[in-house]
Each structure stands twice: as structure tokens, then as C-alpha cells.
Write a protein that holds these residues in place. Structure first.
Motif, PDB file in Angstrom:
ATOM      1  N   TRP A 130      44.941  43.780  46.533  1.00 37.19           N
ATOM      2  CA  TRP A 130      45.830  42.870  45.512  1.00 37.19           C
ATOM      3  C   TRP A 130      47.096  42.564  46.213  1.00 37.19           C
ATOM      4  N   GLY A 131      47.663  43.377  46.932  1.00 37.25           N
ATOM      5  CA  GLY A 131      49.010  43.171  47.679  1.00 37.25           C
ATOM      6  C   GLY A 131      48.762  42.127  48.796  1.00 37.25           C
TER       7      GLY A 131
ATOM      8  N   SER B 200      37.236  45.026  50.536  1.00 34.65           N
ATOM      9  CA  SER B 200      36.516  45.028  49.341  1.00 34.65           C
ATOM     10  C   SER B 200      37.185  44.466  47.944  1.00 34.65           C
ATOM     11  N   GLU B 201      38.553  45.094  48.044  1.00 30.60           N
ATOM     12  CA  GLU B 201      39.588  44.479  47.113  1.00 30.60           C
ATOM     13  C   GLU B 201      40.062  43.394  47.196  1.00 30.60           C
TER      14      GLU B 201
ATOM     15  N   ARG C 210      38.292  36.777  41.598  1.00 27.63           N
ATOM     16  CA  ARG C 210      38.897  36.626  40.204  1.00 27.63           C
ATOM     17  C   ARG C 210      39.531  35.313  40.215  1.00 27.63           C
ATOM     18  N   LEU C 211      40.395  34.917  41.225  1.00 24.32           N
ATOM     19  CA  LEU C 211      41.154  33.637  41.333  1.00 24.32           C
ATOM     20  C   LEU C 211      40.208  32.601  41.513  1.00 24.32           C
ATOM     21  N   ARG C 212      38.960  32.654  42.112  1.00 22.69           N
ATOM     22  CA  ARG C 212      37.947  31.561  41.950  1.00 22.69           C
ATOM     23  C   ARG C 212      37.574  31.456  40.610  1.00 22.69           C
ATOM     24  N   ALA C 213      37.209  32.393  39.917  1.00 23.11           N
ATOM     25  CA  ALA C 213      36.724  32.202  38.610  1.00 23.11           C
ATOM     26  C   ALA C 213      37.946  31.797  37.580  1.00 23.11           C
ATOM     27  N   MET C 214      39.088  32.151  37.903  1.00 17.00           N
ATOM     28  CA  MET C 214      40.401  31.470  37.046  1.00 17.00           C
ATOM     29  C   MET C 214      40.236  29.987  37.293  1.00 17.00           C
TER      30      MET C 214
END
Length: 316
Positions: A178-179, A302-303, A310-314
Motif C-alpha cells: 500500500w505504501g 502481491s499487495e 482496487r484502484l482500477r475497480a474504483m
């Protein structure tokens, strides 16, 4: 994931292991990171020339992937280390604490890539103007020598990116995918992690040092030595003595002597985590276990993929 840094360095992932004196001053950690597709970095800072050449030979044997050597240009004997790096045709140089101008032409002659570590906009612009290939830009959360101004990584990196065109490797406060995603979104082309790789099986520091870092939470570090060359370190007996000296306005000569009396070696090699300099970043509070570097790399990748999805889905 392809970025200017992965393309320039020939690595699979935009992940760089920070050069950490003692922790990555043997071949084990940088070889493991490079073999897993990141950029492993051998820390030459504490090594004598003969020892350095031996370890460098081990690293070249242990990995066929790109690797780097970190060299603080101010250290005694830096010229001998640079000569050995040139003779061995080190593929990537990561330099800190000094100007690169006197060295660039010689290392360009062997095809080496030169990356300069900076913590301020002023030093970033000077290094870019000198002609370095890329920058490592660190903010206040980082271990080692973060900016004395304590400007955060998010702000420092973004400010530098407004002024320079060379690729930037961002560091400070990152221990997971995430970072990494956050700093890539900010405009960086790769991310440097130190404390996360300090807490690996391959990092060659004393068990006491690893235990102290593992036990630290995000609030347990501080900028220590503001009147000299400050470090981000553990709030231990050494740090409290320096804070007392600042409060009591100890004369500068005595203050510097106090600050230099304790060393990183004292903690990292000898295990004295009370009076040694336990250098670590705020991200220690994000790490809960010691594990092999390859496992760390696999989870980071993996993260990062999870965040990207997640960003692509948002975005719909």
C-alpha cells in the motif's frame, strides 16, 4: 509493472532495498532481494577496502541480477572503495553524503548508473543538475539521515518531482504494498524500503537490534542529534542523553562529542541497543515479524497488485 526505474535498472519490480550499514554489508540480503526481482543494495559504508572487495565478489557470485552498491562519499577511505567499485564494474552506484560531480564521468565510462540519495529539494536540484541518472528522495519518516526539517515523505517527494525530470526512487515510512502504491501514485518511479528489509533473516545485524526494531511502534522513534548530523533512531538511553544535552544547552563541542560517542556499530554489531545508535524508520510499527527477504518481496508484489486492482475497480 514497468516504470522508468525498472527499465533503467533491468529489474522486475519497482522495489529497492535501502543500503543499510551492517544490515546489508554482506552479500546475503542484497542477493536475496535482487534474485527476487528487486534491486538489492550492498552497503559499503562500514567495510574496509579488502573486506569490501571480498563481499562484492560474493554478491556478484550469488546473483546474476542487477544490484547496487551504496557508498557515503564522506566516509574515510571512500576513494579506495570507489576504485574497487570501478575495477569490478559495479552496475549501479547509490551515493550519499557528498557531491557526485567528481565521479560521474569515470563511472559513466564503464556504463554504470549513478543514483544520488537526497533529503531536500536543494540537494535534489544540485544532483540533477550535476547529471545523475536518478535520485533516491527520503522524507522525515525514514531511518538513517532524514531531512532535519522533518518534512514528510509525501511532501518532500512531491516537491522534488515538481522541479526535476530525472526518475525518483521515494523512501520513508513504507513497509508494504500500500505504501509502495501511494508513492508510485505520487509520481515516483520506484520505492526504497529500509526498515522492512532490516527485519529479515538475511539482514546481518545483532539479534538485539532486530528485537528492538520489531518491538518499536510508530511513535517510538525520534530525530536525534539536531545540532550535528541527525538520525532517526530509537528513543533509548542514548537518545534521552542527547535530548537532555539539547535542553541544557550543552556547548556545541561537548554536544558533538556526546553524539559521536555512541555509534551504529555499537548497536548493530555489538547488540548494545540502549547506548548505541539504533537507526530505524517509523515504519517499524508496521512490521510484525522477521522473515526471509524473498517472502517479503513476494508479499510486497502481491499487495501492490491488490492495490492496483482496487484502484482500477474504483475508477470503474
Amino acid at each position: 509493472m514497468r516504470t522508468r526505474i525498472t527499465t533503467m535498472l533491468g529489474i522486475d519490480h519497482p522495489i529497492v532495498q535501502a543500503g543499510m550499514s551492517w544490515a546489508s554489508s554482506s552479500a546475503a540480503l542484497p542477493a536475496a532481494v535482487s534474485n527476487a526481482g528487486g534491486l538489492g543494495v550492498l552497503a559499503a559504508g562500514p567495510l574496509r577496502p579488502d573486506d569490501f572487495e571480498h563481499v562484492l565478489g560474493q554478491l556478484a557470485t550469488a546473483t546474476g541480477r542487477p544490484y547496487a552498491v551504496n557508498i557515503p562519499l564522506y566516509r574515510p577511505g571512500a576513494a579506495d572503495i570507489l576504485d574497487a567499485m570501478h575495477a569490478r564494474r559495479v552496475p549501479v552506484v547509490i551515493a550519499s553524503q557528498g557531491s557526485p560531480k567528481a565521479h560521474l564521468a569515470r563511472f559513466r565510462g564503464i556504463g554504470a548508473i549513478w543514483i544520488q540519495v537526497v533529503a531536500t529539494l536543494e540537494h535534489a536540484c544540485k544532483a540533477a543538475d550535476a547529471g545523475v541518472d536518478a535520485l533516491v528522495v527520503v522524507g522525515a519518516e525514514a531511518g538513517g539521515h532524514p531531512p532535519a526539517s522533518e518534512v514528510t515523505t509525501l511532501v518532500t517527494v512531491r516537491r522534488v518531482l515538481q522541479e526535476v525530470s530525472v526518475p525518483v526512487i521515494a523512501g520513508g515510512g513504507v513497509a508494504d504494498g500500500w505504501g509502495i502504491a501511494a508513492l508510485l501514485a505520487l509520481g515516483a518511479d520506484a520505492v526504497q524500503l529500509g526498515t522492512r528489509f532490516l527485519l529479515t533473516e538475511e539482514a546481518t545485524v545483532h539479534a538485539n537490534y532486530k528485537a528492538a526494531v520489531l518491538a518499536a511502534d510508530v511513535q517510538d522513534t525520534a530525530l536525534v542529534g539536531r545540532r550535528d548530523l541527525p538520525i532517526r533512531g530509537l528513543r533509548n538511553a542514548f537518545a534521552r542523553a542527547v535530548f537532555d544535552a539539547e535542553r541544557d544547552q550543552l556547548p556545541q563541542e561537548d554536544y558533538v562529542a556526546l553524539f559521536k560517542k555512541s555509534t551504529l556499530k555499537q548497536a548493530a554489531l555489538d547488540g548494545d541497543v540502549e547506548w548505541g545508535k539504533v537507526e530505524l524508520g517509523q515504519s517499524a510499527g508496521l512490521v510484525s515479524r522477521i522473515e526471509p527477504a524473498a517472502a517479503v518481496m513476494a508479499r510486497l508484489v502481491s499487495e501492490l497488485a491488490q492495490v492496483t486492482d482496487r484502484l482500477r475497480a474504483m475508477a470503474g
